[in-house]
Write a protein that holds these residues in place. Sequence first.
Motif, PDB file in Angstrom:
ATOM      1  N   ILE A 168      56.467  41.257  37.754  1.00 51.46           N
ATOM      2  CA  ILE A 168      57.553  41.145  36.782  1.00 51.46           C
ATOM      3  C   ILE A 168      57.930  39.683  36.546  1.00 51.46           C
ATOM      4  N   LYS A 169      57.914  38.898  37.614  1.00 47.58           N
ATOM      5  CA  LYS A 169      58.280  37.490  37.512  1.00 47.58           C
ATOM      6  C   LYS A 169      57.224  36.676  36.769  1.00 47.58           C
ATOM      7  N   ASN A 170      55.956  36.966  37.029  1.00 48.14           N
ATOM      8  CA  ASN A 170      54.875  36.141  36.478  1.00 48.14           C
ATOM      9  C   ASN A 170      54.323  36.635  35.149  1.00 48.14           C
ATOM     10  N   GLN A 171      54.547  37.897  34.815  1.00 44.61           N
ATOM     11  CA  GLN A 171      54.105  38.476  33.556  1.00 44.61           C
ATOM     12  C   GLN A 171      52.633  38.154  33.262  1.00 44.61           C
ATOM     13  N   TYR A 172      52.349  37.418  32.173  1.00 45.38           N
ATOM     14  CA  TYR A 172      50.953  37.184  31.791  1.00 45.38           C
ATOM     15  C   TYR A 172      50.201  36.247  32.740  1.00 45.38           C
ATOM     16  N   ASN A 173      50.901  35.647  33.671  1.00 46.80           N
ATOM     17  CA  ASN A 173      50.235  34.817  34.686  1.00 46.80           C
ATOM     18  C   ASN A 173      49.930  35.605  35.965  1.00 46.80           C
ATOM     19  N   SER A 174      50.118  36.919  35.892  1.00 49.57           N
ATOM     20  CA  SER A 174      49.957  37.745  37.101  1.00 49.57           C
ATOM     21  C   SER A 174      48.523  37.779  37.618  1.00 49.57           C
ATOM     22  N   ARG A 175      47.543  37.583  36.761  1.00 50.27           N
ATOM     23  CA  ARG A 175      46.148  37.564  37.228  1.00 50.27           C
ATOM     24  C   ARG A 175      45.928  36.416  38.213  1.00 50.27           C
ATOM     25  N   LYS A 176      46.674  35.325  38.025  1.00 47.39           N
ATOM     26  CA  LYS A 176      46.561  34.187  38.940  1.00 47.39           C
ATOM     27  C   LYS A 176      47.437  34.383  40.185  1.00 47.39           C
ATOM     28  N   ALA A 177      48.552  35.088  40.006  1.00 37.42           N
ATOM     29  CA  ALA A 177      49.518  35.237  41.102  1.00 37.42           C
ATOM     30  C   ALA A 177      49.153  36.353  42.067  1.00 37.42           C
ATOM     31  N   LEU A 178      48.325  37.306  41.615  1.00 36.65           N
ATOM     32  CA  LEU A 178      47.988  38.467  42.436  1.00 36.65           C
ATOM     33  C   LEU A 178      46.476  38.577  42.633  1.00 36.65           C
ATOM     34  N   SER A 179      46.091  39.112  43.765  1.00 37.89           N
ATOM     35  CA  SER A 179      44.671  39.361  44.018  1.00 37.89           C
ATOM     36  C   SER A 179      44.262  40.679  43.370  1.00 37.89           C
ATOM     37  N   THR A 180      42.964  40.884  43.265  1.00 40.50           N
ATOM     38  CA  THR A 180      42.451  42.145  42.715  1.00 40.50           C
ATOM     39  C   THR A 180      42.920  43.327  43.558  1.00 40.50           C
ATOM     40  N   ASP A 181      42.915  43.164  44.867  1.00 32.13           N
ATOM     41  CA  ASP A 181      43.360  44.234  45.761  1.00 32.13           C
ATOM     42  C   ASP A 181      44.840  44.558  45.550  1.00 32.13           C
ATOM     43  N   GLU A 182      45.651  43.534  45.338  1.00 29.41           N
ATOM     44  CA  GLU A 182      47.080  43.759  45.122  1.00 29.41           C
ATOM     45  C   GLU A 182      47.331  44.489  43.798  1.00 29.41           C
ATOM     46  N   ILE A 183      46.567  44.133  42.776  1.00 31.92           N
ATOM     47  CA  ILE A 183      46.704  44.798  41.477  1.00 31.92           C
ATOM     48  C   ILE A 183      46.310  46.269  41.591  1.00 31.92           C
ATOM     49  N   GLU A 184      45.205  46.537  42.268  1.00 35.99           N
ATOM     50  CA  GLU A 184      44.751  47.919  42.455  1.00 35.99           C
ATOM     51  C   GLU A 184      45.760  48.717  43.265  1.00 35.99           C
ATOM     52  N   PHE A 185      46.335  48.087  44.292  1.00 37.74           N
ATOM     53  CA  PHE A 185      47.358  48.760  45.102  1.00 37.74           C
ATOM     54  C   PHE A 185      48.568  49.136  44.232  1.00 37.74           C
ATOM     55  N   LEU A 186      48.965  48.241  43.350  1.00 38.67           N
ATOM     56  CA  LEU A 186      50.103  48.495  42.475  1.00 38.67           C
ATOM     57  C   LEU A 186      49.835  49.689  41.563  1.00 38.67           C
ATOM     58  N   TYR A 187      48.630  49.725  40.983  1.00 36.01           N
ATOM     59  CA  TYR A 187      48.228  50.873  40.145  1.00 36.01           C
ATOM     60  C   TYR A 187      48.285  52.171  40.948  1.00 36.01           C
ATOM     61  N   ASP A 188      47.574  52.170  42.048  1.00 35.24           N
ATOM     62  CA  ASP A 188      47.404  53.397  42.835  1.00 35.24           C
ATOM     63  C   ASP A 188      48.733  53.907  43.390  1.00 35.24           C
ATOM     64  N   TYR A 189      49.563  53.000  43.851  1.00 32.69           N
ATOM     65  CA  TYR A 189      50.832  53.427  44.442  1.00 32.69           C
ATOM     66  C   TYR A 189      51.784  53.959  43.368  1.00 32.69           C
ATOM     67  N   THR A 190      51.746  53.370  42.182  1.00 27.63           N
ATOM     68  CA  THR A 190      52.575  53.882  41.083  1.00 27.63           C
ATOM     69  C   THR A 190      52.167  55.305  40.738  1.00 27.63           C
TER      70      THR A 190
END
Length: 380
Positions: A168-190
């Motif tokens: 939420i804080k980084n918005q379009y810069n989230s690809r740089k702020a988060l790892s691939t694993d963290e992004i997948e975790f966010l999807y799956d947990y939601t």
Amino acid sequence: MKNILLFLLISWQYSFSQVHDGIYQLNSIDSLLTEEVKAVIDEEFQRKKVVFLGESVHYSGTDMLAKVEFVKYLVRKHNYKDIAFESDFFALLFDHHKRNLYSIWSKSSQCEKLFTFLEENSVTIWGFDNRLIAPYSYENFIKKLVNVLNKGGIELDEEYGRIANILIKNQYNSRKALSTDEIEFLYDYTKKILKTEVIKSNTLWIQILNSFNTAIELYTVRDNNSDKKRIAIRDRQMAKNLDFLIDQNPNKKFIVWLANGHMSKSNSANMDGQTMGFQFRQLNPESSYHIALGSIRLAPRTERDIEKAAKNDKSILSLLPKINNNYFIDANRLKKNNPGFGNRLFRDLSIFNLESDKTYLLNHFDALVFIAMGEEVKYD
């Protein structure tokens, strides 16, 4: 010979009146709507539950001023008491305040009187954008989710809260702020949260979390400078979020404030996925009326380009009796009286700022509003 000339004159006058039956001159911007135009739109406003008001670009102050005049009329004459902005869906569900809108509107001089008017007339502000741009969302998204889950005896994983706040804080810069694993975790947990009984029985949070899931995709998808993927993701969810607001408020009528491109009724290929308006109409057939606004004289257009376009029958400006006045075009009436116009490509010098300046313009909107003299948005 005289009879032939008379016949040609009468034929030309008839053809001219046909083309211009549906084109109405407007007043100056501070009292824009004439009685004639009010009569034209009254029937539509009475029948429709949703009125879209578009602007060509977000830096057009005159588009905003003109939209304010329509808002005033809708509220005073037709009792529209809710306005949904192209802004943070989540924040404006809970905090109906202009501080949750994009600053292009909330802090602009041209919209100052709008927000005073909305407050004085008890008009509620909503949002439908899946982008979480307001500080309210950063501060409250996880807090409110924790409260809802706790009611069902479920404890939210702290790692989810941490990663969601980074997104939420980084918005379009989230690809740089988060790892691939963290992004997948966010999807799956939601998705996991959406399957819990406490959420499955909560219509509001189903919509919030589905919208958030598309925000994850929006902020992390690999895209190029065209934003083609992001536009499609955003427009698809904005249509669903607006549909949710309408569905959950069946006795209310909504004004929708956004950019022209998002509210187009067309699904043509050259829209490049910017089809929120089309998708909303698929969900709510015959419920909405779409008014696009554009300022003729606004950078980067030059006076030379404008005068040249007005003399070219391939330009939408050629339909206007004069290019120094404000006009309202009833696109539906114009097409009815001139059947070929629906299949006619018009150039518009990007006055309405669609993906292409050569398009079947009269099919995109129910009405077009031309403001002769444009000015850029100003901030106090």
